[in-house]
Design an enzyme around this catalytic site. Structure first.
Site, PDB file in Angstrom:
ATOM      1  N   LEU A  30      -4.053   0.142  -2.343  1.00  0.00           N
ATOM      2  CA  LEU A  30      -4.081   0.174  -1.036  1.00  0.00           C
ATOM      3  C   LEU A  30      -3.665   1.422  -0.409  1.00  0.00           C
ATOM      4  O   LEU A  30      -4.298   2.149   0.576  1.00  0.00           O
ATOM      5  CB  LEU A  30      -3.404  -0.777  -0.233  1.00  0.00           C
ATOM      6  CG  LEU A  30      -3.171  -0.869   1.261  1.00  0.00           C
ATOM      7  CD1 LEU A  30      -4.732  -0.988   1.782  1.00  0.00           C
ATOM      8  CD2 LEU A  30      -2.264  -1.982   1.907  1.00  0.00           C
ATOM      9  N   ASP A  50      13.010   5.538  -4.618  1.00  0.00           N
ATOM     10  CA  ASP A  50      12.957   4.184  -4.688  1.00  0.00           C
ATOM     11  C   ASP A  50      13.253   3.380  -3.617  1.00  0.00           C
ATOM     12  O   ASP A  50      14.553   3.593  -3.202  1.00  0.00           O
ATOM     13  CB  ASP A  50      13.537   3.690  -6.185  1.00  0.00           C
ATOM     14  CG  ASP A  50      13.141   2.360  -6.728  1.00  0.00           C
ATOM     15  OD1 ASP A  50      13.258   1.423  -5.857  1.00  0.00           O
ATOM     16  OD2 ASP A  50      12.725   2.279  -7.857  1.00  0.00           O
ATOM     17  N   TYR A 139       6.831 -14.987  -7.229  1.00  0.00           N
ATOM     18  CA  TYR A 139       6.222 -13.755  -6.592  1.00  0.00           C
ATOM     19  C   TYR A 139       6.067 -14.286  -5.129  1.00  0.00           C
ATOM     20  O   TYR A 139       6.723 -13.505  -4.107  1.00  0.00           O
ATOM     21  CB  TYR A 139       4.784 -13.501  -6.872  1.00  0.00           C
ATOM     22  CG  TYR A 139       3.965 -12.585  -5.975  1.00  0.00           C
ATOM     23  CD1 TYR A 139       4.315 -11.265  -5.833  1.00  0.00           C
ATOM     24  CD2 TYR A 139       2.972 -13.245  -5.613  1.00  0.00           C
ATOM     25  CE1 TYR A 139       3.638 -10.352  -5.010  1.00  0.00           C
ATOM     26  CE2 TYR A 139       2.238 -12.337  -4.676  1.00  0.00           C
ATOM     27  CZ  TYR A 139       2.571 -10.852  -4.421  1.00  0.00           C
ATOM     28  OH  TYR A 139       1.603 -10.074  -3.720  1.00  0.00           O
TER      29      TYR A 139
HETATM   30  N1  LIG Z   1      -2.807  -6.272  -5.329  1.00  0.00           N
HETATM   31  C1  LIG Z   1      -3.098  -7.801  -4.742  1.00  0.00           C
HETATM   32  O1  LIG Z   1      -3.975  -8.455  -5.180  1.00  0.00           O
HETATM   33  C2  LIG Z   1      -2.403  -7.938  -3.450  1.00  0.00           C
HETATM   34  C3  LIG Z   1      -1.575  -7.266  -3.245  1.00  0.00           C
HETATM   35  N2  LIG Z   1      -0.830  -7.560  -2.016  1.00  0.00           N
HETATM   36  C4  LIG Z   1       0.359  -6.713  -1.695  1.00  0.00           C
HETATM   37  O2  LIG Z   1      -0.153  -5.530  -1.291  1.00  0.00           O
HETATM   38  C5  LIG Z   1       0.698  -4.172  -1.550  1.00  0.00           C
HETATM   39  C6  LIG Z   1       0.139  -3.182  -2.163  1.00  0.00           C
HETATM   40  O3  LIG Z   1      -0.635  -3.634  -3.312  1.00  0.00           O
HETATM   41  P1  LIG Z   1      -1.483  -2.538  -4.449  1.00  0.00           P
HETATM   42  O4  LIG Z   1      -1.925  -1.400  -3.477  1.00  0.00           O
HETATM   43  O5  LIG Z   1      -2.392  -3.360  -5.017  1.00  0.00           O
HETATM   44  O6  LIG Z   1      -0.122  -2.303  -5.300  1.00  0.00           O
HETATM   45  P2  LIG Z   1      -0.183  -1.125  -6.255  1.00  0.00           P
HETATM   46  O7  LIG Z   1       0.718  -1.443  -7.352  1.00  0.00           O
HETATM   47  O8  LIG Z   1      -1.511  -0.506  -6.807  1.00  0.00           O
HETATM   48  O9  LIG Z   1       0.892   0.017  -5.423  1.00  0.00           O
HETATM   49  C7  LIG Z   1       1.921  -0.140  -5.120  1.00  0.00           C
HETATM   50  C8  LIG Z   1       2.512   1.305  -4.866  1.00  0.00           C
HETATM   51  O10 LIG Z   1       3.952   1.143  -4.768  1.00  0.00           O
HETATM   52  C9  LIG Z   1       4.846   2.067  -5.645  1.00  0.00           C
HETATM   53  N3  LIG Z   1       6.045   1.487  -5.884  1.00  0.00           N
HETATM   54  C10 LIG Z   1       6.253   0.345  -6.664  1.00  0.00           C
HETATM   55  N4  LIG Z   1       7.840   0.069  -6.709  1.00  0.00           N
HETATM   56  C11 LIG Z   1       8.066   0.830  -5.954  1.00  0.00           C
HETATM   57  C12 LIG Z   1       9.747   1.316  -5.494  1.00  0.00           C
HETATM   58  N5  LIG Z   1      10.481   0.326  -6.088  1.00  0.00           N
HETATM   59  N6  LIG Z   1       9.745   2.197  -4.735  1.00  0.00           N
HETATM   60  C13 LIG Z   1       8.863   3.148  -4.355  1.00  0.00           C
HETATM   61  N7  LIG Z   1       7.632   2.753  -4.783  1.00  0.00           N
HETATM   62  C14 LIG Z   1       7.305   1.790  -5.360  1.00  0.00           C
HETATM   63  C15 LIG Z   1       3.906   2.192  -7.029  1.00  0.00           C
HETATM   64  O11 LIG Z   1       4.277   3.176  -7.642  1.00  0.00           O
HETATM   65  P3  LIG Z   1       4.421   3.162  -9.197  1.00  0.00           P
HETATM   66  O12 LIG Z   1       3.080   2.503  -9.796  1.00  0.00           O
HETATM   67  O13 LIG Z   1       4.397   4.643  -9.927  1.00  0.00           O
HETATM   68  O14 LIG Z   1       5.455   2.451  -9.420  1.00  0.00           O
HETATM   69  C16 LIG Z   1       2.749   2.180  -6.148  1.00  0.00           C
HETATM   70  O15 LIG Z   1       2.096   3.419  -6.030  1.00  0.00           O
HETATM   71  C17 LIG Z   1       2.057  -4.992  -2.234  1.00  0.00           C
HETATM   72  O16 LIG Z   1       3.015  -5.039  -1.325  1.00  0.00           O
HETATM   73  C18 LIG Z   1       1.274  -6.402  -2.750  1.00  0.00           C
HETATM   74  O17 LIG Z   1       2.355  -7.604  -2.736  1.00  0.00           O
HETATM   75  C19 LIG Z   1      -1.232  -8.522  -1.113  1.00  0.00           C
HETATM   76  C20 LIG Z   1      -2.188  -9.351  -1.545  1.00  0.00           C
HETATM   77  C21 LIG Z   1      -2.996  -9.027  -2.828  1.00  0.00           C
HETATM   78  C1  LIG Z   2      -9.169 -12.501 -15.383  1.00  0.00           C
HETATM   79  C2  LIG Z   2      -9.489 -13.676 -14.843  1.00  0.00           C
HETATM   80  C3  LIG Z   2      -8.744 -14.579 -13.991  1.00  0.00           C
HETATM   81  N1  LIG Z   2      -8.957 -15.739 -13.470  1.00  0.00           N
HETATM   82  C4  LIG Z   2      -8.380 -16.305 -12.301  1.00  0.00           C
HETATM   83  C5  LIG Z   2      -6.847 -16.448 -12.060  1.00  0.00           C
HETATM   84  C6  LIG Z   2      -6.670 -16.517 -10.996  1.00  0.00           C
HETATM   85  O1  LIG Z   2      -6.832 -17.636 -10.371  1.00  0.00           O
HETATM   86  C7  LIG Z   2      -7.955 -15.711 -10.289  1.00  0.00           C
HETATM   87  C8  LIG Z   2      -7.493 -14.239  -9.775  1.00  0.00           C
HETATM   88  O2  LIG Z   2      -6.750 -13.530 -10.932  1.00  0.00           O
HETATM   89  P1  LIG Z   2      -5.609 -12.643 -10.649  1.00  0.00           P
HETATM   90  O3  LIG Z   2      -5.345 -12.094 -11.954  1.00  0.00           O
HETATM   91  O4  LIG Z   2      -6.296 -11.237  -9.806  1.00  0.00           O
HETATM   92  O5  LIG Z   2      -4.550 -13.361  -9.906  1.00  0.00           O
HETATM   93  P2  LIG Z   2      -3.177 -12.873  -9.206  1.00  0.00           P
HETATM   94  O6  LIG Z   2      -2.669 -11.671 -10.068  1.00  0.00           O
HETATM   95  O7  LIG Z   2      -2.434 -14.130  -8.934  1.00  0.00           O
HETATM   96  O8  LIG Z   2      -3.717 -12.437  -7.850  1.00  0.00           O
HETATM   97  C9  LIG Z   2      -3.023 -12.408  -6.555  1.00  0.00           C
HETATM   98  O9  LIG Z   2      -2.137 -11.103  -6.728  1.00  0.00           O
HETATM   99  C10 LIG Z   2      -1.193 -11.101  -5.828  1.00  0.00           C
HETATM  100  C11 LIG Z   2      -0.429  -9.854  -5.874  1.00  0.00           C
HETATM  101  C12 LIG Z   2      -1.490 -11.601  -4.435  1.00  0.00           C
HETATM  102  O10 LIG Z   2      -0.939 -11.158  -3.389  1.00  0.00           O
HETATM  103  C13 LIG Z   2      -2.597 -12.393  -4.083  1.00  0.00           C
HETATM  104  O11 LIG Z   2      -3.284 -12.469  -3.155  1.00  0.00           O
HETATM  105  C14 LIG Z   2      -3.438 -12.578  -5.442  1.00  0.00           C
HETATM  106  O12 LIG Z   2      -4.823 -11.940  -5.332  1.00  0.00           O
HETATM  107  O13 LIG Z   2      -8.746 -15.572 -11.225  1.00  0.00           O
HETATM  108  C15 LIG Z   2      -9.944 -16.449 -14.205  1.00  0.00           C
HETATM  109  O14 LIG Z   2     -10.355 -17.731 -13.815  1.00  0.00           O
HETATM  110  N2  LIG Z   2     -10.518 -15.997 -15.460  1.00  0.00           N
HETATM  111  C16 LIG Z   2     -10.372 -14.583 -15.706  1.00  0.00           C
HETATM  112  O15 LIG Z   2     -10.832 -14.274 -16.848  1.00  0.00           O
END
Ligand SMILES: NC(=O)C1=CN([C@@H]2O[C@H](COP(=O)(O)OP(=O)(O)OC[C@H]3O[C@@H](n4cnc5c(N)ncnc54)[C@H](OP(=O)(O)O)[C@@H]3O)[C@@H](O)[C@H]2O)C=CC1
Ligand SMILES: Cc1cn([C@H]2C[C@H](O)[C@@H](COP(=O)(O)OP(=O)(O)O[C@H]3O[C@@H](C)C(=O)[C@@H](O)[C@H]3O)O2)c(=O)[nH]c1=O
Length: 298
Positions: A30, A50, A139
């Site tokens: 993001l 951090d 989580y």
């Molecule tokens: N991914 C998903 O499916 C979903 C994510 N979210 C939420 O969205 C947010 C963003 O997700 P996403 O962009 O996928 O995450 P990423 O892991 O891609 O990005 C997270 C970023 O935060 C940095 N970071 C992690 N820990 C720390 C720390 N302690 N201090 C400073 N920087 C830190 C990481 O740097 P580095 O890697 O170098 O540690 C990285 O750049 C999260 O809050 C997550 O909970 C919500 C719904 C779904």
């Molecule tokens: C890789 C894989 C996943 N799945 C399922 C597992 C799960 O129910 C769903 C999505 O897989 P993920 O590994 O993305 O699941 P997950 O890591 O739990 O995804 C979540 O991440 C966190 C950070 C969030 O905040 C949520 O919004 C959510 O997206 O698909 C399968 O059924 N087959 C597969 O081969």
């Protein structure tokens, strides 16, 4: 290019927020899209500070001169949170508390990213911001506690809950996202099984970044749900990926109960965009439109 693949007029890259905005986690999934969309981004990387270190976070915020900051940092390898709970709570709760305190002292708006997983999925209709959370995993508990820490220690704050993020840059914490996992498995294996009884709304980080920019520009405070419009299952989402990419593996639906995992996930976690769309006048594109645009860019 089909109608579905065209970029909707709501997704133009130019940000509208007119002040400097900090991005914590600027190289994440993001964060990297926020960095390309915001008009005046001030990126922060993990090496800069951090969030678990209050003094370091405050020093960066003070020096940066930002009017607002978006926190994307999290411990969000969902299964690992079940065992590495101290680390999950340190980043997802204490880190957020630190940012909330520092931002309150420096009069900076703090926008924090949270998750659909704060709900248990029993509602079976899009969740609104006033619905009671009922987290099912460590989580989810830690993210909900982070929201409470933000509300307890912060002054000018917003919380954006979203669902299943994917984008150009893979989620760093997970080393990928669902879309590239499907492309990899669909290429390497003969058969891929995906759960067909979790109803979700996977969200494209590009569209979410545009929406967050609009939210900040509108001065939104409080909780906002933002995901793509519509809903799907992970299986139907995977089906679009398999068809669009012509992946050779056979894709088969399974139940969540038969998917080996140490995490319980909500069986329904679609979020209502209504509050966000009413405030900003910005409509989120549908999930399939977003997925097809993403597939065209990678
Ligand atoms: N991914 C998903 O499916 C979903 C994510 N979210 C939420 O969205 C947010 C963003 O997700 P996403 O962009 O996928 O995450 P990423 O892991 O891609 O990005 C997270 C970023 O935060 C940095 N970071 C992690 N820990 C720390 C720390 N302690 N201090 C400073 N920087 C830190 C990481 O740097 P580095 O890697 O170098 O540690 C990285 O750049 C999260 O809050 C997550 O909970 C919500 C719904 C779904
Ligand atoms: C890789 C894989 C996943 N799945 C399922 C597992 C799960 O129910 C769903 C999505 O897989 P993920 O590994 O993305 O699941 P997950 O890591 O739990 O995804 C979540 O991440 C966190 C950070 C969030 O905040 C949520 O919004 C959510 O997206 O698909 C399968 O059924 N087959 C597969 O081969």
């Amino acid at each position: 290019m089909s109608e579905q693949e065209k970029t909707p007029d709501t997704a133009q890259p130019a940000g509208i927020m007119d002040q400097k905005v900090g991005i914590i986690g600027a190289n994440g999934a993001l964060g990297s899209d926020l960095a390309r969309i915001l008009r005046h981004p001030v990126p922060a990387f993990h090496k800069d500070f951090d969030i678990c270190d209050y003094d370091a976070a405050r020093a960066w915020l003070e020096k940066s001169g930002v009017a607002a900051v978006i926190n994307t940092a999290a411990f969000h390898r969902v299964p690992d949170c079940e065992t590495e709970y101290a680390a999950a709570f340190e980043v997802n709760v204490i880190g957020v508390r630190n940012l909330a305190r520092a931002c309150a002292e420096l009069d900076i708006h703090l926008c924090h990213i949270s998750t659909d997983y704060v709900f248990d999925g029993t509602k079976k209709a899009p969740y609104v911001e006033t619905d009671s959370p009922a987290p099912l995993s460590i989580y989810a508990i830690s993210k909900l506690a982070g929201e409470y820490a933000l509300e307890a220690y912060g002054k000018r704050t917003s919380i954006v809950r979203s669902c299943g993020l994917y984008g150009r840059v893979p989620t760093r914490a997970k080393g990928g996202n669902f879309v590239n996992a499907m492309i990899k498995l669909g290429t390497e294996r003969d058969r891929v099984t995906v759960v067909n009884d979790e109803i979700v709304c996977p969200t494209y980080t590009f569209d979410l970044a545009v929406a967050i920019d609009r939210l900040l520009a509108a001065g939104g405070e409080g909780i906002f749900h933002i995901n793509q419009n519509g809903h799907t299952t992970w299986f139907d989402f995977a089906k679009v990926i398999f068809e669009a990419r012509g992946l050779p593996a056979k894709l088969e639906p399974i139940s969540a109960a038969s998917f080996q995992s140490k995490v319980q996930r909500p069986s329904y976690s679609v979020l209502s965009n209504e509050k966000f769309e009413k405030l900003t006048g910005h409509r989120m594109p549908d999930w399939e439109n977003a997925l097809r645009r993403h597939l065209a860019e990678i």
